[in-house]
Design a protein around this motif. Structure first.
Motif, PDB file in Angstrom:
ATOM      1  N   VAL A  51      41.819  62.289  58.530  1.00 30.58           N
ATOM      2  CA  VAL A  51      40.408  62.673  58.466  1.00 30.58           C
ATOM      3  C   VAL A  51      40.262  64.180  58.648  1.00 30.58           C
ATOM      4  O   VAL A  51      39.487  64.845  57.933  1.00 30.58           O
ATOM      5  CB  VAL A  51      39.599  61.905  59.521  1.00 30.58           C
ATOM      6  N   VAL A  52      41.010  64.726  59.599  1.00 22.98           N
ATOM      7  CA  VAL A  52      40.961  66.172  59.834  1.00 22.98           C
ATOM      8  C   VAL A  52      41.433  66.926  58.600  1.00 22.98           C
ATOM      9  O   VAL A  52      40.828  67.916  58.171  1.00 22.98           O
ATOM     10  CB  VAL A  52      41.801  66.542  61.066  1.00 22.98           C
ATOM     11  N   SER A  53      42.514  66.447  57.989  1.00 24.14           N
ATOM     12  CA  SER A  53      43.024  67.104  56.785  1.00 24.14           C
ATOM     13  C   SER A  53      42.006  67.048  55.653  1.00 24.14           C
ATOM     14  O   SER A  53      41.811  68.024  54.918  1.00 24.14           O
ATOM     15  CB  SER A  53      44.338  66.443  56.351  1.00 24.14           C
ATOM     16  N   ALA A  54      41.358  65.887  55.499  1.00 17.63           N
ATOM     17  CA  ALA A  54      40.352  65.768  54.450  1.00 17.63           C
ATOM     18  C   ALA A  54      39.189  66.717  54.700  1.00 17.63           C
ATOM     19  O   ALA A  54      38.647  67.321  53.763  1.00 17.63           O
ATOM     20  CB  ALA A  54      39.852  64.325  54.375  1.00 17.63           C
ATOM     21  N   VAL A  63      31.014  66.627  55.145  1.00 22.48           N
ATOM     22  CA  VAL A  63      31.337  66.379  56.548  1.00 22.48           C
ATOM     23  C   VAL A  63      32.013  65.018  56.666  1.00 22.48           C
ATOM     24  O   VAL A  63      31.439  63.991  56.266  1.00 22.48           O
ATOM     25  CB  VAL A  63      30.057  66.423  57.414  1.00 22.48           C
ATOM     26  N   TRP A  64      33.236  65.014  57.213  1.00 21.20           N
ATOM     27  CA  TRP A  64      34.041  63.795  57.376  1.00 21.20           C
ATOM     28  C   TRP A  64      34.061  63.301  58.823  1.00 21.20           C
ATOM     29  O   TRP A  64      34.775  62.354  59.146  1.00 21.20           O
ATOM     30  CB  TRP A  64      35.485  64.054  56.942  1.00 21.20           C
ATOM     31  N   GLY A 103      29.734  74.220  60.849  1.00 20.59           N
ATOM     32  CA  GLY A 103      28.332  74.578  61.079  1.00 20.59           C
ATOM     33  C   GLY A 103      27.408  73.392  61.124  1.00 20.59           C
ATOM     34  O   GLY A 103      26.248  73.467  60.697  1.00 20.59           O
ATOM     35  N   VAL A 104      27.882  72.256  61.650  1.00 19.55           N
ATOM     36  CA  VAL A 104      27.039  71.075  61.765  1.00 19.55           C
ATOM     37  C   VAL A 104      25.973  71.312  62.823  1.00 19.55           C
ATOM     38  O   VAL A 104      26.280  71.813  63.914  1.00 19.55           O
ATOM     39  CB  VAL A 104      27.908  69.847  62.129  1.00 19.55           C
ATOM     40  N   THR A 112      26.916  62.122  66.197  1.00 23.21           N
ATOM     41  CA  THR A 112      28.239  61.709  65.727  1.00 23.21           C
ATOM     42  C   THR A 112      29.181  61.467  66.897  1.00 23.21           C
ATOM     43  O   THR A 112      29.918  60.470  66.933  1.00 23.21           O
ATOM     44  CB  THR A 112      28.825  62.781  64.799  1.00 23.21           C
ATOM     45  N   LEU A 113      29.153  62.389  67.885  1.00 25.00           N
ATOM     46  CA  LEU A 113      30.027  62.225  69.054  1.00 25.00           C
ATOM     47  C   LEU A 113      29.612  61.027  69.902  1.00 25.00           C
ATOM     48  O   LEU A 113      30.457  60.350  70.483  1.00 25.00           O
ATOM     49  CB  LEU A 113      30.017  63.506  69.885  1.00 25.00           C
TER      50      LEU A 113
END
Length: 412
Positions: A51-54, A63-64, A103-104, A112-113
């Motif tokens: 997910v981080v790589s994507a 935003v993933w 920049g979310v 999300t968290l």
């Protein structure tokens, strides 16, 4: 270890102590590392890394972060609560880092968290419940295995004058016993054995199998006549079975050297392998109904005598073997398989037969299957003939053993 073997180490007592201490610490570190590696949530971490790589590859336009929750959710299926929390913490730290990079907005990142934290806590609870169920299941399996071993006791490689081997496969998943039964025991009246098949299969037939084996083991020691053993089993089943229940069985005894007695109660005929290599099916001369159905037919079983000498073998089996089908619906040819694999070691013979049977059906049997093979080796022939006439193995044989058997009941 090298200091312990060095004769000069006795003159340097401090150095070996340091070496042992360092070795112990290294051993502890290695064990801890191995435990961490064994319990490490490798796959969930790889999912988080993916997910981080994507996210890094996609840039700020996509935003993933919500997919990070897949890490702790997957960890719940493979790891304990601690592993789930570690993956959740790792996902949260990476989520904050990526959110700041992309920049979310703060509110969206907080939502999300929060969702990630909720998934992590729920996954940790699910992991704890899974671990508890696994411990309970392990305890139940332990008790079941103990009961199964007590019912179908392991057959030693040598029983009396015979070499012996058994292969058993239960149709019920995770079971080691089903509707098929076997026993091979030495008694004061010679070695006696039984192979049977309870109507039905799997775990529902275990109770009947336990009843038959219990009565057989008791009667085999008490009764000098093999037919009396069968009668005891019949009476017990008549009291305890339903009207539609029955057990096919073949009971055999070896009261004296060179003399094998067989009683067939509706069971598949055993295969007799002579020392010369010929294989014949021992068809019953006086067919009898299965155990539990005698009252309905009125037929009583008869005793069949077989000469059984040096090098001869007898294979007893259940219909789960001969009725096993391959993908083309063809039955397994047991007699042909036995001819291919027969040897002087019963364990090797049955091992090859069992492997071939599983290959024939594609890896899994759909019915209980049992194979029991005995062989009379040459080394024990003289010992069997030296048994005194007053020994329990010959003095208590009863009328059936003392009376010559008519030629019509003999099978060569």
């Amino acid at each position: 270890m090298s200091h312990a073997r060095d004769p000069g180490a006795d003159h340097q007592p401090v150095r070996p102590s340091r070496s042992r201490g360092a070795g112990a610490r290294a051993s502890v570190r290695r064990r801890a590392g191995a435990q961490m590696a064994a319990g490490a949530p490798a796959l969930p971490v790889l999912v988080v890394a993916g997910v981080v790589s994507a996210d890094l590859a996609g840039g700020t336009g996509m935003v993933w972060l919500p997919l990070l929750a897949a890490g702790p959710a997957l960890a719940a299926t493979t790891n304990g609560p601690r592993g789930v929390l570690c993956v959740g913490l790792l996902a949260a730290v990476l989520g904050v880092t990526l959110g700041m990079r992309d920049g979310v907005p703060g509110g969206e990142l907080a939502v999300t968290l929060s969702a990630l934290a909720a998934v992590t806590l729920a996954s940790g609870l699910a992991s704890a419940l899974r671990g508890r169920r696994e411990r309970v299941l392990a305890a139940v399996r332990s008790v079941a295995e103990t009961a199964q071993h007590a019912l179908l006791r392991p057959v030693p490689s040598t029983v009396g004058p015979f070499q012996a081997a058994v292969r058993y496969s239960a149709a019920a998943a995770e079971a080691r016993i089903g509707g098929d039964l076997y026993a091979l025991i030495p008694t004061p009246h010679g070695v006696r054995l039984i192979v049977g098949d309870v109507r039905g299969k799997g775990l529902p037939a275990v109770g009947t199998a336990a009843l038959v084996l219990g009565v057989f083991r008791e009667a085999a020691h008490d009764e000098a006549d093999l037919l009396a053993v069968v009668d005891r089993i019949e009476r017990s089943l008549a009291r305890n079975l339903g009207h539609d229940d029955f057990v096919t069985a073949l009971v055999a005894g070896y009261p004296r050297a060179g003399h094998l007695e067989v009683v067939n109660c509706g069971h598949a005929p055993p295969l007799l392998v002579r020392a010369s290599g010929s294989i014949t099916a021992v068809e019953p001369v006086h067919p009898a109904p299965p155990l539990g159905l005698r009252a309905l037919t009125g037929h009583t079983p008869g005793l069949q005598a077989l000469p059984f000498g040096d090098g001869d073998q007898l294979l007893l089996y259940t219909d789960g073997v001969t009725e096993a089908r391959d993908a083309g619906r063809a039955f397994y040819p047991l007699a042909e398989g036995l001819k291919r694999h027969v040897s002087h070691e019963p364990a090797h013979t049955l091992g090859a037969l069992h492997d071939e049977l599983l290959a024939h059906v594609g890896g899994r049997l759909h019915d209980d299957a049992a194979l029991l093979l005995i062989r009379k080796p040459a080394a024990h022939l003289a010992e069997a003939e030296e048994v005194p006439a007053e020994s329990p193995g010959e003095s208590d044989l009863g009328p059936a053993a003392a009376t010559p058997v008519p030629e019509a009941t003999r099978c060569s």
